[in-house]
Design an enzyme around this catalytic site. Structure first.
Site, PDB file in Angstrom:
ATOM      1  N   LYS A  15       0.827  -1.213   0.000  1.00  0.00           N
ATOM      2  CA  LYS A  15       0.000   0.000   0.000  1.00  0.00           C
ATOM      3  C   LYS A  15       0.863   1.266   0.000  1.00  0.00           C
ATOM      4  CE  LYS A  15      -2.127  -0.984   3.889  1.00  0.00           C
ATOM      5  NZ  LYS A  15      -1.479  -2.254   4.258  1.00  0.00           N
ATOM      6  N   ARG A  90      -8.763   1.117   9.659  1.00  0.00           N
ATOM      7  CA  ARG A  90      -8.243  -0.201  10.017  1.00  0.00           C
ATOM      8  C   ARG A  90      -9.308  -1.029  10.726  1.00  0.00           C
ATOM      9  NH1 ARG A  90      -2.630   0.370   9.265  1.00  0.00           N
ATOM     10  NH2 ARG A  90      -1.436  -1.260  10.272  1.00  0.00           N
ATOM     11  N   ARG A 129      11.489  -6.399   4.290  1.00  0.00           N
ATOM     12  CA  ARG A 129      11.496  -4.989   4.687  1.00  0.00           C
ATOM     13  C   ARG A 129      12.179  -4.824   6.040  1.00  0.00           C
ATOM     14  NH1 ARG A 129       5.711  -2.236   5.004  1.00  0.00           N
ATOM     15  NH2 ARG A 129       5.546  -3.348   6.970  1.00  0.00           N
ATOM     16  N   ARG A 135      12.332  -1.926  11.081  1.00  0.00           N
ATOM     17  CA  ARG A 135      11.177  -1.490  11.863  1.00  0.00           C
ATOM     18  C   ARG A 135      10.980  -2.379  13.085  1.00  0.00           C
ATOM     19  NH1 ARG A 135       5.950  -0.042   8.259  1.00  0.00           N
ATOM     20  NH2 ARG A 135       4.961  -1.051  10.034  1.00  0.00           N
ATOM     21  N   ARG A 146       0.382  -9.054  13.465  1.00  0.00           N
ATOM     22  CA  ARG A 146      -0.215  -7.996  12.639  1.00  0.00           C
ATOM     23  C   ARG A 146      -1.103  -8.605  11.548  1.00  0.00           C
ATOM     24  NH1 ARG A 146       4.578  -4.845  10.548  1.00  0.00           N
ATOM     25  NH2 ARG A 146       3.051  -3.379   9.740  1.00  0.00           N
TER      26      ARG A 146
END
Ligand code: AMP
Length: 195
Positions: A15, A90, A129, A135, A146
């Site tokens: 996204k 969300r 990632r 992160r 998640r």
């Protein structure tokens, strides 16, 4: 006509990457609640301190807090011609809040783009990632959480936007260029765009 886009899809579905392409070609800003929250955490603000443990565990930040962030952001003049909601809404309550907020300023969701990607591929991309960006919420355990939270709280939005006839499913398994070509086909070529 303002262009107000909701980007839906599992974490890792691309996204954010697609949002950046849309920003460049269609000239509307990206509103990423994840980016706003990460900036608050990095700056060590009161908000940041409050949301840090929630984000690090892969849970969702309370709806009221997120809705307030969006309300403030929509008051900024750069959003007057529309914007790209990335990672928001969300939850169903967040979607309802947006459904009430936009008409107050004479707008409505133009399209909800659902980037559809199998969980395994989303997990693989997020691990990649993690290696690149480091992160705090991209560890294998938090990634699984998640994805679980996505199915429980966010996937119901697919039905929500299908009911308002704004939902468009986009196969997110291809390359960034392939997926973006589909986005442009759905939105129509940008005026004076570079595509
Ligand atoms: P993201 O970058 O969109 O994946 O968001 C990273 C984290 O920020 C999420 O796992 C949540 O903890 C929090 N977050 C971002 N956007 C929202 C939202 N709209 N509602 C609740 N929590 C959010």
């Amino acid at each position: 006509m303002p262009l107000d886009l909701v980007l839906l899809g599992a974490p890792g579905a691309g996204k954010g990457t697609q949002a950046q392409r849309i920003v460049a070609d269609y000239g509307i800003p990206q509103i990423s609640t994840g980016d706003i929250l990460r900036a608050a955490v990095a700056a060590g603000t009161e908000l940041g301190e409050r949301v840090r443990p929630i984000m690090e565990s892969g849970q969702l930040v309370p709806d009221e807090l997120i809705v307030e962030l969006i309300r403030d952001r929509l008051e900024q003049p750069d959003t007057a011609n529309g914007c790209i909601f990335d990672g928001f809404p969300r939850t169903i309550p967040q979607a309802r809040a947006l459904d009430e907020m936009l008409p107050e300023i004479g707008r409505r969701i133009t399209k909800a783009l659902f980037f559809d990607l199998p969980d395994e591929e989303a997990r693989r991309r997020m691990l990649g990632r993690a290696a690149q960006e480091g992160r705090a919420d991209d560890t294998p355990e938090v990634i699984d959480e998640r994805i679980r939270v996505y199915h429980e709280k966010t996937a119901p939005l697919i039905t929500h936007y299908r009911e308002s006839s704004t939902l468009v499913r986009i196969d997110a398994t291809g390359t960034v260029d392939e997926v973006y070509a589909h986005v442009v086909a759905v939105l129509g070529s940008p005026d004076g765009g570079r595509t």
